[in-house]
Design an enzyme around this catalytic site. Sequence first.
Site: not given
Ligand code: GFB
Length: 320
Positions: A24-25, A114, A145, A172, A174, A196, A218, A278
């Site tokens: 993507m990036v 990055l 990571y 960067p 999220n 979903k 976030r 979370d």
């Molecule tokens: O985007 P995400 O997976 O990454 O999750 P992180 C962000 C928040 O969304 C968390 C919630 O609190 C998840 O519990 N969430 C709710 C969900 N529903 C969903 C869902 O269906 N799928 C996902 N994936 N999350 C990332 C790292 O952490 O931060 C990456 O895993 C990267 O590697 C990025 O570093 C900047 O924000 O938690």
Amino acid sequence: MDNSHKTHFCLAGKTIWVAGQTGMVGSAVLKRLASEDCELFLVKRPELDLRDQKAVRSWLNKNKPDVIVVTAATVGGILANSSRPAEFLYDNLAIETNIIHGAYEIGVQKLLFLGSACIYPRDASQPISEEALLTGPLEPTNQWYAVAKIAGIKLCEAYRKQYKCDFISAQPNNLYGAGDNFDPDTSHVIPALIVKAHAAKTTVQSSIEIWGTGSPMREFLHVDDLADALVHLLKTYSGLTHINIGTGEEISIHELAQSVADTVGFNGELVFDSSKPDGAMRKLLDATRMNKLDWAPSIHLKEGLESTYKWYLQNVVEPT
Ligand code: GFB
């Protein structure tokens, strides 16, 4: 920021390799660089395994790019990160050491690595400034990571200090946008919620499941804004400090889920599954350094969600 870190690096006439250009990036950076007067290498993923040191060294020696942007990484959302720790640590360490050391060997003029906002301590004070790096324990769900990304940032610092290489790095927050991973088991939150909500709308389900409590905050950055920021950094920054890139705006996961539902046109219930993690409760970046380099994002979350949903419909649901 000390003015000595501001520079003017001209991209015109340069040959540029965006490592990880099918992601993507990487694709967004390629698209952004197309409007610069430079020559781009087009390398498809199966042609070069970036974890293979011999292959990377040989590609670099043959092609000798002037500039490298390292966007390549094994990435995923919160569950992918915590369930595949070896891949997230090994792949990312291998990719960055191969490219950064190889870039030094062939005398690359400029390299941009990055990183990621998860490099910062879980309990860092908010908004998180660059100085917070290595001041406390990491968020456990993405520590593997994060450790790899911290090593990449430190490699850039080390090669700058020891060999005077013009290697810089950027963090960067999220990311989301066109070309994202839309597999809900491994993706980040925005593509997962789009999938979903769209599935629930089309099959007339009454609710969708949101992982965690919905209360984490976030900050989301559209990938086209990131691509623009990275090109801006290549042209204007040369320094030891890794640079944060964010929007300065944060939203709770609950509010985000409602925005995605509105964008998609899903009117049902949002059900929170608190057995899912979370992760970090808050990670807002302090982007003062980037702003001082005269850059600001331009894509608002609402507009970005709409264009990302459109991309999903055209490229994943009904690809032409
Ligand atoms: O985007 P995400 O997976 O990454 O999750 P992180 C962000 C928040 O969304 C968390 C919630 O609190 C998840 O519990 N969430 C709710 C969900 N529903 C969903 C869902 O269906 N799928 C996902 N994936 N999350 C990332 C790292 O952490 O931060 C990456 O895993 C990267 O590697 C990025 O570093 C900047 O924000 O938690």
